[in-house]
Design an enzyme around this catalytic site. Structure first.
Site, PDB file in Angstrom:
ATOM      1  N   GLY A  25      16.503  -3.233   9.797  1.00 16.94           N
ATOM      2  CA  GLY A  25      16.297  -2.366  10.952  1.00 16.94           C
ATOM      3  C   GLY A  25      15.400  -3.030  11.975  1.00 16.94           C
ATOM      4  O   GLY A  25      14.652  -3.958  11.671  1.00 16.94           O
ATOM      5  N   ASP A  35      11.752  -5.606   2.278  1.00 21.32           N
ATOM      6  CA  ASP A  35      11.546  -5.161   3.657  1.00 21.32           C
ATOM      7  C   ASP A  35      11.990  -6.289   4.586  1.00 21.32           C
ATOM      8  O   ASP A  35      11.285  -7.276   4.760  1.00 21.32           O
ATOM      9  CB  ASP A  35      10.052  -4.834   3.826  1.00 21.32           C
ATOM     10  CG  ASP A  35       9.665  -4.451   5.247  1.00 21.32           C
ATOM     11  OD1 ASP A  35      10.535  -4.487   6.132  1.00 21.32           O
ATOM     12  OD2 ASP A  35       8.494  -4.127   5.453  1.00 21.32           O
TER      13      ASP A  35
END
Length: 206
Positions: A7, A78
């Site tokens: 993202g 992440d």
């Protein structure tokens, strides 16, 4: 298993990584931000430091992927090596912030690395609009991020959408504008229901 969260800057990757690691007992791997020796310089002068920053990330991410592939644990990561090469570096090059020579050098290095890497078992993409990203970035208050240009974020968002549209692996898309998983228990449950269905073949329970 290797779970990855993708993202744009400010989309909530780190928050979701922490929450899912806690929920499932997965081992988290976080993006190397706070100890990054190039990041503050990069946001001050992107053209000067873009190649250095991207090679730093590529090096760290490739090392992570190799370690993940050798681990017996389920690891949630992440941000991924794919984002560095398919989104951030091309965006910098496209905006004239990385030279043709540096981009070709970087791309050749990535292509060699990626030939040795397999896709994550599950990719979770947090889709978010620019206003939501800006709000999140302002809220977390990192000084070096306050100078990020809107056109830079917009360029990244466009490339994220192009990448996700052609992504071949196991994928979940989370709407970061409407699912406030960090603040709302029911919204977080909607995310975990999607993960359970994708990984374990379970239908969400009402």
């Amino acid at each position: 298993m290797h779970i990855a969260i993708a993202g744009n800057i400010g989309s909530g990757k780190t928050t979701l990584t922490k929450m899912l690691a806690h929920r499932y007992g997965w081992t988290p791997r976080f993006e190397p931000v706070d100890n990054n020796p190039y990041l503050a310089d990069f946001y001050e002068d992107m053209a000067r430091w873009s190649f250095n920053l991207q090679v730093y990330f590529l090096n760290k991410r490739f090392k992570e992927v190799v370690e993940i592939s050798q681990s017996d644990e389920t690891i949630i990561q992440d941000r991924t090596i794919f984002e560095d090469a398919r989104i951030f570096a091309p965006n910098l090059h496209g905006q004239g912030l990385m030279s043709d020579r540096d981009f070709q050098n970087y791309s050749d290095l990535f292509d060699l690395m990626i030939s040795l890497v397999k896709l994550p078992d599950l990719m979770i993409y947090i889709r978010s609009t620019i206003p939501n990203l800006v709000s999140q970035i302002q809220k977390r208050g990192r000084d070096y991020e306050q100078t990020i240009r809107l056109d830079y974020l917009e360029g990244l968002n466009k490339r994220y959408e192009e990448w996700i549209a052609t992504y071949k692996g196991n994928l979940i898309i989370v709407d970061g504008d409407t699912l406030k998983f960090g603040d709302n228990v029911q919204d977080f449950k909607k995310v975990t229901d999607m993960i359970d269905a994708k990984l374990y073949g379970l239908f969400p329970m009402d």
